[in-house]
Design an enzyme around this catalytic site. Structure first.
Site, PDB file in Angstrom:
ATOM      1  N   CYS A  89      -2.989   0.106   7.176  1.00  0.00           N
ATOM      2  CA  CYS A  89      -2.196   1.328   7.083  1.00  0.00           C
ATOM      3  C   CYS A  89      -2.427   2.242   8.285  1.00  0.00           C
ATOM      4  CB  CYS A  89      -2.509   2.052   5.780  1.00  0.00           C
ATOM      5  SG  CYS A  89      -1.961   1.104   4.336  1.00  0.00           S
TER       6      CYS A  89
ATOM      7  N   CYS B 119      -6.638   2.319   5.100  1.00  0.00           N
ATOM      8  CA  CYS B 119      -7.322   1.093   5.518  1.00  0.00           C
ATOM      9  C   CYS B 119      -6.860   0.720   6.931  1.00  0.00           C
ATOM     10  CB  CYS B 119      -6.986  -0.033   4.540  1.00  0.00           C
ATOM     11  SG  CYS B 119      -5.279  -0.616   4.681  1.00  0.00           S
TER      12      CYS B 119
ATOM     13  N   HIS C 219       0.848  -1.190   0.000  1.00  0.00           N
ATOM     14  CA  HIS C 219       0.000   0.000   0.000  1.00  0.00           C
ATOM     15  C   HIS C 219       0.885   1.242   0.000  1.00  0.00           C
ATOM     16  CE1 HIS C 219      -3.976  -1.862   1.610  1.00  0.00           C
ATOM     17  NE2 HIS C 219      -3.293  -2.750   0.913  1.00  0.00           N
TER      18      HIS C 219
ATOM     19  N   GLU D  49       0.871   3.981   1.667  1.00  0.00           N
ATOM     20  CA  GLU D  49       1.296   4.475   2.980  1.00  0.00           C
ATOM     21  C   GLU D  49       2.453   3.648   3.540  1.00  0.00           C
ATOM     22  OE1 GLU D  49      -3.311   4.853   2.921  1.00  0.00           O
ATOM     23  OE2 GLU D  49      -1.784   3.557   2.046  1.00  0.00           O
TER      24      GLU D  49
END
Length: 171
Positions: free
Chosen positions: A108, A105, A75, A77
């Site tokens: 993260c 999410c 992801h 992040e």
């Protein structure tokens, strides 16, 4: 770690994240949305993130790379956090700000809490998976030992439309 390194880490822990004006946050969000467009064309969900230190310098940036790297942790992040950690030689980000075009999410958001991120700014809320207010707020959960500043809604319509259009195009 020698005493100088320890003192530097303590200074970072005690300092505050940069205070961005709404205009500055929107400028960063525009950059992220432009970058996300090219990420989407590569077949990744068009999400991008940047980490700024307390002086406003970019110390980490990331894009979704799950498909490219076959990585469930890929992801934006997480990629940005890894980069910034290596650059700073530290995992604490009390004095930093993460800016991302979509609400993080649970994975993260948990990483942001664990990394002691000082501030998170995001564009579009995520009513299905968002973990900084969308479905749950891990930044305010009783298990969070660290409290971060969370600001949302920066270029929300543009960010939301970009993600919705991308998903519509692949279905």
């Amino acid at each position: 770690m020698d005493s100088f390194d320890h003192q530097q880490n303590l200074k970072k822990t005690l300092s505050k994240p940069i205070s961005l004006s709404d205009d500055q946050a929107n400028q960063w969000m525009k950059r992220l949305i432009v970058r996300a467009e090219s990420v989407g064309k590569l077949g990744e969900v068009p999400i991008t993130a940047v980490i700024l230190d307390s002086q406003g310098n970019c110390i980490g940036h990331g894009t979704n790379r799950r498909e490219r790297d076959f990585d469930p942790l890929g992801h934006a992040e997480i990629i940005a956090l890894r980069q910034a950690s290596l650059l700073r030689k530290d995992w604490r980000f009390n004095d930093c700000t993460l800016i991302v075009n979509l609400e993080p999410c649970p994975m993260c958001a948990g990483a942001l809490v664990q990394s002691r991120m000082g501030q998170v700014i995001f564009g579009a809320p995520d009513s299905k998976r968002g973990a900084l207010g969308g479905t749950i707020d891990l930044s305010k959960h009783k298990s969070a030992h660290h409290k971060m500043i969370v600001k949302s809604g920066f270029l929300q319509e543009e960010a939301q439309k970009q993600i919705e259009d991308w998903f519509r195009s692949i279905r």
